[in-house]
Scaffold this motif. Structure first.
Motif: not given
Length: 385
Positions: A6, A46, A61, A155
């Protein structure tokens, strides 16, 4: 559980603050770069990063990273990435891009190449020649820097500064993420009084209340990746349950926001109510020159006018001088002030203990920090024989 890479994007100057937040969530594989914090974690990160990060701009991501100096190279290496692990057959997947100091400098061309490569990759998995793109949104970014291409999917959706409480804003709003960073950098603690004498629509006091009660900033909003089938629904249920479990709603706070504008204070009160912290903040109409307090060892954190418009500098420098005189009487307090005025200390009449370069939007600013004395430790009474 599946591992993911991430990227928490950050405003220039706040990378280290974002990195500390990421580590506080329990993720220690952290790498800090200009404008971003990279970390590896399981898939639940996430959801947790989006819900909890107060100072990051968004969470991306990372799908892949590679060197690309030709369009053929960009196409083939993008096509080889595992797009179908995330992107569904009915997905909507626009491509945005940026290029800095790279051979492939034409952003529109890079976007078109990446779009074509992703389509070709998905064709192999889903055995189709056409994608209607009517389903969940997967916004892809190709970012080229010194010929290194980083391919990510956003995201978050709307930026993380959009907490959901600020429907109405003033004329010169401070981003929620920057407000949170100012508070975190000050090391303010919930047991100390907090004051903002230029509170405007209430962003600093509200962010202080959220921090003071450990309320996740993303608790009351949605994120684009919540509709992605690759992220189990249980991940989101557990992450949201954690935000409720860790909130300290019984933590009493003393937070004061003042301003000279009655109308903007009405907006501040509505925003605080929307954030669910209106019972922790006292908003009051008051000129900064009239600030008085009997409380000791407080924190005054503010975003005063900068005077960016032509002809306002004299008025603003005079205001800073008046602030300096008023705050001088609060000699046990700590002051944290953000402004673009490079002569602020001269106008304020005092040299800062520390200052930090930041960007408030596109405006280069300094965060001036004036440390007050530490409160005395409670005396310990020795036990009698």
């Amino acid at each position: 559980m599946q591992k993911v890479e991430l990227i928490a994007t950050a405003t220039f100057g706040l990378e280290s603050v974002v990195a500390e937040e990421v580590k506080a969530l329990g993720y220690n594989q952290v790498q800090v770069e200009n404008g971003r914090v990279n970390f590896t974690a399981d898939i639940s990160a996430i959801a947790r990063a989006n819900l909890w990060l107060r100072t990051a701009d968004r969470v991306r991501l990372k799908i892949g990273e590679f060197k690309a100096t030709t369009f053929d190279e960009l196409f083939e290496k993008t096509k080889a990435l595992p797009w179908s692990d995330w992107i569904t057959e009915d997905a909507t997947f626009p491509v945005e891009g940026k290029s800095v100091k790279s051979t492939l400098y034409s952003v529109p061309d890079c976007q078109a190449i990446v779009k074509k490569a992703v389509v070709e990759s998905l064709k192999k998995t889903y055995k189709t020649d056409w994608f209607e793109e009517k389903g969940p949104l997967y916004k892809i970014e190709v970012a080229l820097h010194k010929d290194m291409a980083t391919l990510t999917i956003d995201t978050s959706g709307p930026g993380l500064h959009k907490r959901g409480y600020r429907g109405l804003i003033g004329t010169a709003p401070l981003k929620e993420t920057m407000a949170a960073a100012m508070i975190i950098l000050s090391r303010w603690k919930p047991d100390r009084v907090f004051m903002d004498p230029f509170c405007g629509s209430g962003t600093l006091p509200i962010e202080a209340a959220l921090i003071g009660q450990n309320i996740a900033p993303g608790m009351n909003r949605e994120f684009v990746c919540e509709s992605w089938p690759a992220i189990p629904k249980t991940v989101w249920r557990e992450a949201r349950a954690e935000t409720h479990d860790l909130a300290r709603y019984d933590q009493k706070l003393e937070i004061i926001g003042t301003d000279v504008d009655d109308e903007i204070l009405k907006i501040a009160r509505r925003n605080a109510e929307e954030a669910g912290v209106d019972d922790q903040i006292h908003f009051q109409r008051m000129d900064v020159r009239d600030i008085r307090t009997k409380r000791k060892y407080g924190y005054l954190i503010c975003n005063p006018p900068y005077g960016e418009r032509l002809g306002e500098w004299k008025q603003v420098s005079r205001l800073y001088g008046e602030m300096g005189k008023t705050f001088a009487a609060m000699d046990t307090w700590s002051f944290y002030i953000i402004t673009s005025d490079e002569q602020f200390e001269e106008h304020f009449g005092r040299q800062a203990s520390k200052k930090r370069k930041l960007y408030n939007g596109n405006i280069k600013v300094d965060y001036y920090q004036f440390f007050g004395p530490k409160p005395p430790r409670p005396s310990v009474v020795a036990p009698t024989e």
